[in-house]
Design a protein around this motif. Structure first.
Motif, mmCIF file in Angstrom:
data_model
loop_
_atom_site.group_PDB
_atom_site.id
_atom_site.type_symbol
_atom_site.label_atom_id
_atom_site.label_comp_id
_atom_site.label_asym_id
_atom_site.label_seq_id
_atom_site.Cartn_x
_atom_site.Cartn_y
_atom_site.Cartn_z
ATOM 1 N N ARG A 45 -19.577 11.082 11.021
ATOM 2 C CA ARG A 45 -18.501 10.101 10.849
ATOM 3 C C ARG A 45 -18.250 9.394 12.164
ATOM 4 N NH1 ARG A 45 -14.584 11.362 6.637
ATOM 5 N NH2 ARG A 45 -13.631 9.400 7.255
ATOM 6 N N VAL A 46 -17.920 8.118 12.092
ATOM 7 C CA VAL A 46 -17.539 7.338 13.265
ATOM 8 C C VAL A 46 -16.168 6.738 12.977
ATOM 9 C CG1 VAL A 46 -18.097 5.394 14.765
ATOM 10 C CG2 VAL A 46 -19.939 6.819 13.827
ATOM 11 N N PHE A 47 -15.248 6.939 13.882
ATOM 12 C CA PHE A 47 -13.888 6.433 13.740
ATOM 13 C C PHE A 47 -13.583 5.493 14.897
ATOM 14 C CE2 PHE A 47 -13.926 10.592 11.781
ATOM 15 C CZ PHE A 47 -13.210 10.412 10.615
ATOM 16 N N ARG A 53 -5.850 9.500 14.076
ATOM 17 C CA ARG A 53 -5.103 10.433 13.210
ATOM 18 C C ARG A 53 -5.956 10.874 12.031
ATOM 19 N NH1 ARG A 53 0.965 7.809 13.172
ATOM 20 N NH2 ARG A 53 1.413 8.352 15.335
ATOM 21 N N GLU A 54 -6.704 9.942 11.444
ATOM 22 C CA GLU A 54 -7.585 10.284 10.338
ATOM 23 C C GLU A 54 -8.705 11.203 10.823
ATOM 24 O OE1 GLU A 54 -9.436 10.359 6.496
ATOM 25 O OE2 GLU A 54 -7.407 10.247 7.256
ATOM 26 N N ALA A 55 -9.229 10.950 12.003
ATOM 27 C CA ALA A 55 -10.270 11.814 12.565
ATOM 28 C C ALA A 55 -9.755 13.242 12.720
ATOM 29 C CB ALA A 55 -10.748 11.270 13.910
ATOM 30 N N HIS A 56 -8.547 13.392 13.204
ATOM 31 C CA HIS A 56 -7.954 14.727 13.332
ATOM 32 C C HIS A 56 -7.727 15.354 11.968
ATOM 33 C CE1 HIS A 56 -7.179 15.522 17.585
ATOM 34 N NE2 HIS A 56 -7.147 14.207 17.705
ATOM 35 N N ARG A 57 -7.279 14.570 11.006
ATOM 36 C CA ARG A 57 -7.055 15.100 9.661
ATOM 37 C C ARG A 57 -8.363 15.632 9.081
ATOM 38 N NH1 ARG A 57 -8.106 14.695 4.854
ATOM 39 N NH2 ARG A 57 -9.341 12.805 5.048
ATOM 40 N N GLN A 63 -13.596 18.914 6.952
ATOM 41 C CA GLN A 63 -14.365 17.949 6.174
ATOM 42 C C GLN A 63 -15.307 17.110 7.043
ATOM 43 O OE1 GLN A 63 -11.156 15.724 4.410
ATOM 44 N NE2 GLN A 63 -10.965 17.128 2.679
ATOM 45 N N ALA A 64 -15.508 17.524 8.284
ATOM 46 C CA ALA A 64 -16.308 16.713 9.201
ATOM 47 C C ALA A 64 -17.766 16.642 8.765
ATOM 48 C CB ALA A 64 -16.200 17.261 10.618
ATOM 49 N N MET A 68 -18.475 14.244 14.851
ATOM 50 C CA MET A 68 -17.662 13.044 14.651
ATOM 51 C C MET A 68 -17.569 12.328 15.995
ATOM 52 S SD MET A 68 -14.658 14.493 12.096
ATOM 53 C CE MET A 68 -13.468 14.214 13.323
ATOM 54 N N VAL A 69 -17.496 11.005 15.943
ATOM 55 C CA VAL A 69 -17.398 10.190 17.142
ATOM 56 C C VAL A 69 -16.197 9.268 17.004
ATOM 57 C CG1 VAL A 69 -18.553 8.418 18.515
ATOM 58 C CG2 VAL A 69 -19.900 10.243 17.467
ATOM 59 N N VAL A 70 -15.426 9.167 18.068
ATOM 60 C CA VAL A 70 -14.314 8.214 18.113
ATOM 61 C C VAL A 70 -14.667 7.192 19.185
ATOM 62 C CG1 VAL A 70 -11.861 7.892 18.568
ATOM 63 C CG2 VAL A 70 -12.652 9.958 17.389
ATOM 64 N N VAL A 71 -14.648 5.923 18.809
ATOM 65 C CA VAL A 71 -15.013 4.854 19.734
ATOM 66 C C VAL A 71 -13.814 3.946 19.977
ATOM 67 C CG1 VAL A 71 -17.458 4.862 19.124
ATOM 68 C CG2 VAL A 71 -15.902 3.413 17.862
#
Length: 73
Positions: A45-47, A53-57, A63-64, A68-71
């Motif tokens: 997943r890329v956020f 907040r959705e990435a943390h959820r 459910q990862a 996961m990557v946050v940009v």
């Protein structure tokens, strides 16, 4: 954190020092291998940063399904 969920971060105090210079890291070869499909570097997943907040959820709900990557967007 829930079982099966991992928060990973690479930090090194020797990376980029005289004992382990950046020039010794084959970043170009790694990028070429990813581009050629020889290495799979696809995150699950890329956020965008605004979706943190959705990435943390997703992470906390287990459910990862992979990295996961946050940009910053």
């Amino acid at each position: 954190m829930a079982s099966g969920v991992y928060l990973t971060f690479f930090g090194s105090f020797v990376f980029g020092t005289p004992g382990f210079p950046l020039s010794d890291v084959p970043l170009q070869a790694i990028a070429e291998d990813v581009a050629a499909g020889r290495l799979d570097a696809t995150p699950s997943r890329v956020f965008g940063f605004g979706e943190i907040r959705e990435a943390h959820r997703v992470m906390e709900a287990n459910q990862a399904g992979g990295k996961m990557v946050v940009v910053l967007t």
